[in-house]
Design a protein around this motif. Structure first.
Motif, PDB file in Angstrom:
ATOM      1  N   ILE A 177      28.791  23.071  32.488  1.00 51.28           N
ATOM      2  CA  ILE A 177      29.620  24.258  32.188  1.00 51.28           C
ATOM      3  C   ILE A 177      30.915  24.218  32.997  1.00 51.28           C
ATOM      4  O   ILE A 177      30.886  23.984  34.210  1.00 51.28           O
ATOM      5  N   THR A 178      32.043  24.487  32.334  1.00 52.68           N
ATOM      6  CA  THR A 178      33.305  24.666  33.070  1.00 52.68           C
ATOM      7  C   THR A 178      33.796  26.096  32.892  1.00 52.68           C
ATOM      8  O   THR A 178      33.827  26.619  31.773  1.00 52.68           O
ATOM      9  N   VAL A 179      34.158  26.715  33.989  1.00 53.98           N
ATOM     10  CA  VAL A 179      34.748  28.056  33.939  1.00 53.98           C
ATOM     11  C   VAL A 179      36.254  27.900  34.102  1.00 53.98           C
ATOM     12  O   VAL A 179      36.727  27.292  35.069  1.00 53.98           O
ATOM     13  N   LEU A 180      37.013  28.417  33.148  1.00 51.56           N
ATOM     14  CA  LEU A 180      38.477  28.346  33.229  1.00 51.56           C
ATOM     15  C   LEU A 180      39.013  29.619  33.871  1.00 51.56           C
ATOM     16  O   LEU A 180      38.842  30.719  33.343  1.00 51.56           O
ATOM     17  N   GLY A 181      39.664  29.458  35.029  1.00 49.42           N
ATOM     18  CA  GLY A 181      40.280  30.613  35.695  1.00 49.42           C
ATOM     19  C   GLY A 181      39.442  31.110  36.854  1.00 49.42           C
ATOM     20  O   GLY A 181      38.234  31.315  36.714  1.00 49.42           O
ATOM     21  N   LEU A 182      40.084  31.268  38.007  1.00 50.57           N
ATOM     22  CA  LEU A 182      39.376  31.762  39.187  1.00 50.57           C
ATOM     23  C   LEU A 182      39.973  33.051  39.736  1.00 50.57           C
ATOM     24  O   LEU A 182      39.287  33.836  40.380  1.00 50.57           O
ATOM     25  N   SER A 183      41.257  33.276  39.490  1.00 55.14           N
ATOM     26  CA  SER A 183      41.906  34.469  40.052  1.00 55.14           C
ATOM     27  C   SER A 183      41.457  35.721  39.290  1.00 55.14           C
ATOM     28  O   SER A 183      40.862  35.626  38.228  1.00 55.14           O
ATOM     29  N   PHE A 184      41.811  36.889  39.811  1.00 52.79           N
ATOM     30  CA  PHE A 184      41.334  38.126  39.164  1.00 52.79           C
ATOM     31  C   PHE A 184      42.049  38.404  37.857  1.00 52.79           C
ATOM     32  O   PHE A 184      41.591  39.217  37.058  1.00 52.79           O
ATOM     33  N   LYS A 185      43.189  37.728  37.641  1.00 49.73           N
ATOM     34  CA  LYS A 185      43.891  37.812  36.361  1.00 49.73           C
ATOM     35  C   LYS A 185      44.893  36.662  36.302  1.00 49.73           C
ATOM     36  O   LYS A 185      44.993  35.875  37.261  1.00 49.73           O
ATOM     37  N   GLU A 186      45.634  36.555  35.213  1.00 51.68           N
ATOM     38  CA  GLU A 186      46.559  35.432  35.041  1.00 51.68           C
ATOM     39  C   GLU A 186      47.786  35.563  35.954  1.00 51.68           C
ATOM     40  O   GLU A 186      48.062  36.645  36.477  1.00 51.68           O
ATOM     41  N   ASN A 187      48.522  34.464  36.100  1.00 47.63           N
ATOM     42  CA  ASN A 187      49.785  34.446  36.863  1.00 47.63           C
ATOM     43  C   ASN A 187      49.679  34.851  38.322  1.00 47.63           C
ATOM     44  O   ASN A 187      50.627  35.391  38.894  1.00 47.63           O
ATOM     45  N   THR A 188      48.527  34.663  38.904  1.00 47.44           N
ATOM     46  CA  THR A 188      48.388  34.952  40.327  1.00 47.44           C
ATOM     47  C   THR A 188      47.370  33.987  40.930  1.00 47.44           C
ATOM     48  O   THR A 188      46.510  33.458  40.209  1.00 47.44           O
ATOM     49  N   GLY A 189      47.481  33.786  42.240  1.00 44.31           N
ATOM     50  CA  GLY A 189      46.481  32.981  42.927  1.00 44.31           C
ATOM     51  C   GLY A 189      45.519  33.886  43.690  1.00 44.31           C
ATOM     52  O   GLY A 189      44.716  33.423  44.490  1.00 44.31           O
ATOM     53  N   ASP A 190      45.605  35.179  43.455  1.00 43.26           N
ATOM     54  CA  ASP A 190      44.812  36.149  44.205  1.00 43.26           C
ATOM     55  C   ASP A 190      43.347  36.139  43.738  1.00 43.26           C
ATOM     56  O   ASP A 190      43.062  36.336  42.557  1.00 43.26           O
ATOM     57  N   LEU A 191      42.454  35.908  44.682  1.00 40.17           N
ATOM     58  CA  LEU A 191      41.028  35.819  44.330  1.00 40.17           C
ATOM     59  C   LEU A 191      40.263  37.084  44.726  1.00 40.17           C
ATOM     60  O   LEU A 191      39.053  37.164  44.549  1.00 40.17           O
ATOM     61  N   ARG A 192      40.976  38.076  45.258  1.00 38.59           N
ATOM     62  CA  ARG A 192      40.270  39.270  45.737  1.00 38.59           C
ATOM     63  C   ARG A 192      39.581  40.000  44.576  1.00 38.59           C
ATOM     64  O   ARG A 192      40.185  40.247  43.540  1.00 38.59           O
ATOM     65  N   GLU A 193      38.305  40.319  44.777  1.00 43.06           N
ATOM     66  CA  GLU A 193      37.472  40.990  43.749  1.00 43.06           C
ATOM     67  C   GLU A 193      37.646  40.329  42.385  1.00 43.06           C
ATOM     68  O   GLU A 193      37.784  41.010  41.367  1.00 43.06           O
ATOM     69  N   SER A 194      37.687  38.977  42.399  1.00 44.01           N
ATOM     70  CA  SER A 194      37.863  38.269  41.136  1.00 44.01           C
ATOM     71  C   SER A 194      36.563  38.284  40.345  1.00 44.01           C
ATOM     72  O   SER A 194      35.498  37.938  40.849  1.00 44.01           O
ATOM     73  N   LYS A 195      36.669  38.701  39.091  1.00 38.52           N
ATOM     74  CA  LYS A 195      35.489  38.725  38.218  1.00 38.52           C
ATOM     75  C   LYS A 195      35.047  37.303  37.885  1.00 38.52           C
ATOM     76  O   LYS A 195      33.880  37.081  37.585  1.00 38.52           O
ATOM     77  N   SER A 196      35.986  36.332  37.907  1.00 35.10           N
ATOM     78  CA  SER A 196      35.602  34.943  37.629  1.00 35.10           C
ATOM     79  C   SER A 196      34.690  34.413  38.729  1.00 35.10           C
ATOM     80  O   SER A 196      33.700  33.751  38.464  1.00 35.10           O
ATOM     81  N   ILE A 197      35.052  34.721  39.964  1.00 32.51           N
ATOM     82  CA  ILE A 197      34.225  34.263  41.087  1.00 32.51           C
ATOM     83  C   ILE A 197      32.851  34.948  41.021  1.00 32.51           C
ATOM     84  O   ILE A 197      31.820  34.326  41.229  1.00 32.51           O
TER      85      ILE A 197
END
Ligand code: UDX
Length: 405
Positions: A297-317
């Motif tokens: 399985i590959t998950v595309l996207g780690l940040s909490f939304k597009e155009n940011t590198g912010d991982l805080r409270e990221s739903k992807s994580i």
């Protein structure tokens, strides 16, 4: 004019850059010495479109320091420090501490609170140091922060004295301006964020319903709803639920604040509860689609939304953590900005990741993801953000889409 900004996160840095671009001399203060050193060397610690260029352009009007002494002589000092939610309650001690510090160093500099604070905070700080405090909440979205600060939908300023004068620094925006009490300004921020969060939980619930109705698709339903001017199309994108540094913390803070005042914000409470269960519920659905736990399985996207590198409270994580907890251990991820997260195997390019996978899960709405998946026919695709055109790409699951369509 000389203006100081205390707290150089997204809000502070963007505010500095935009005000310096309007000709002001700006001093940025942060207690994090390492951050200040990097900024002094021209390194921007966050990924935010347009920010580096703006800072570079106005470098001669920008100063970075980790000493409050540098604010001396500033007409205004803007407080942009964090206001975390701890055990569901807002913690305003950074705001109070920095307000006291500013007052000690320069009693003439007018204090403006930009940090998100519950109603009554400006008044409380004001009475502690015996001064007028201005409130000027920000509404910038990460990924759009420079534009949102340069051309906001509205500028909100609260206070008793000096409000008109302060409002002039934002007159270049030509935006609607609301000049009001501190308490109204403080509450406008929370009410806005809580309403937007509610819109998201609402549309996600409608998406759940669409999945049960053959012929239904939440994207079309949202388009139809959004054409009604009273509703509007923005923030009606069904997905993984809201994350980030603002909505989860602000909804919890205002609900507990209201509770203390004897008011039950039941709509906001159920928005929060629905959002907290969102990933668990989506993974229940994924378990039906991916029965073999050792599937690639590959998950595309780690940040909490597009155009940011912010991982805080990221739903992807949160999604990756939950998938692993349920035994899916053959997991990789790709993200356009983030290349390292502890415990997650991140692949450097999307094509390699997709080639390796049996299942691809779209978890963040980066527009490039739909390009990567265009024409991909021999992989199972799970679109949790509905950015893939399901007319041309076959989806095994799409949020709010009845796949028997
Ligand atoms: C938000 C507010 O928009 C901003 O006004 C405030 O000052 C700070 O908080 P931000 O946290 O940067 O900004 O992100 P935003 O673009 O609002 O998105 C928040 C979350 O909601 C993200 O996880 C996003 O993916 C999600 N979202 C947004 C949806 O799931 N659907 C939508 O339609 C919109």
């Amino acid at each position: 004019m000389k203006i100081s900004v205390v707290g150089l996160g997204y809000v502070g840095l963007v505010t500095m850059a935009v005000l310096s671009d309007n000709g002001h001399e700006i001093v940025g203060i942060d207690i994090d010495g390492e951050k200040i050193r990097r900024l002094q060397e021209g390194e921007i610690p966050i990924f935010e479109p347009g920010l580096s260029a703006l800072i570079e352009k106005n470098r001669k009007r920008l100063e970075f320091s980790n000493s409050y002494d540098s604010i001396t002589g500033s007409k205004y000092t803007l407080i942009c420090v964090p206001t975390p939610t701890v055990n569901d309650r807002i913690d305003v001690h950074y705001v109070i501490e920095s307000g006291k510090k500013i007052n000690e160093i320069d009693p003439e500099s007018k204090i403006v609170i930009k940090s998100t604070v519950t109603p009554g905070t400006a008044r409380m700080l004001g009475s502690m140091i015996n001064r007028e405090i201005l409130s000027n909440p920000e509404f910038l979205r990460e990924g759009n922060a420079v534009k949102d600060t340069t051309k906001p939908d509205r500028v909100v300023i609260g206070g008793n004295g000096g409000v008109e004068d302060f409002s002039k620094i934002w007159s270049f925006t030509n935006s609607n301006m609301i000049i009001t009490t501190n308490e109204n300004a403080e509450l406008i921020k929370y009410a806005s964020n809580a309403f937007l969060a509610t819109k998201i939980s609402f549309i996600n619930q409608m998406a759940d319903l669409c999945e049960r109705i053959p012929g239904a698709d939440i994207r079309v339903v949202a388009d139809g709803m959004g054409m009604d001017k009273r509703i509007g199309r923005a923030f009606l994108n069904a997905g993984t639920g809201y994350g980030g540094s603002c909505f989860p913390k602000d909804t919890r803070a205002i609900a507990s604040f209201a509770n203390d005042m004897g008011v039950e914000l039941s709509i906001i409470k159920s928005t929060i509860e629905y959002n907290e269960n969102r990933i668990g519920n989506l993974v229940n659905r994924i378990e039906n689609i991916i029965p073999e736990k050792d599937s690639r399985i590959t998950v595309l996207g780690l940040s909490f939304k597009e155009n940011t590198g912010d991982l805080r409270e990221s739903k992807s994580i949160e999604l990756i953590t939950e998938l692993k907890r349920r035994g899916y251990n053959n997991l990789k991820a790709f993200d356009p900005v983030t290349s390292q997260v502890e415990g997650i195997d991140i692949v450097a390019d999307a094509e390699t990741a997709i080639k390796w996978s049996e299942f691809v899960i779209v978890a963040t709405e980066w527009p490039s993801f739909s390009e990567y998946l265009e024409g991909v026919k021999d992989r199972h695709i799970i679109d949790l953000r509905r950015i893939i055109d399901n007319k041309t790409v076959k989806l095994d699951y799409g949020v709010g889409l009845n796949v028997t369509n």
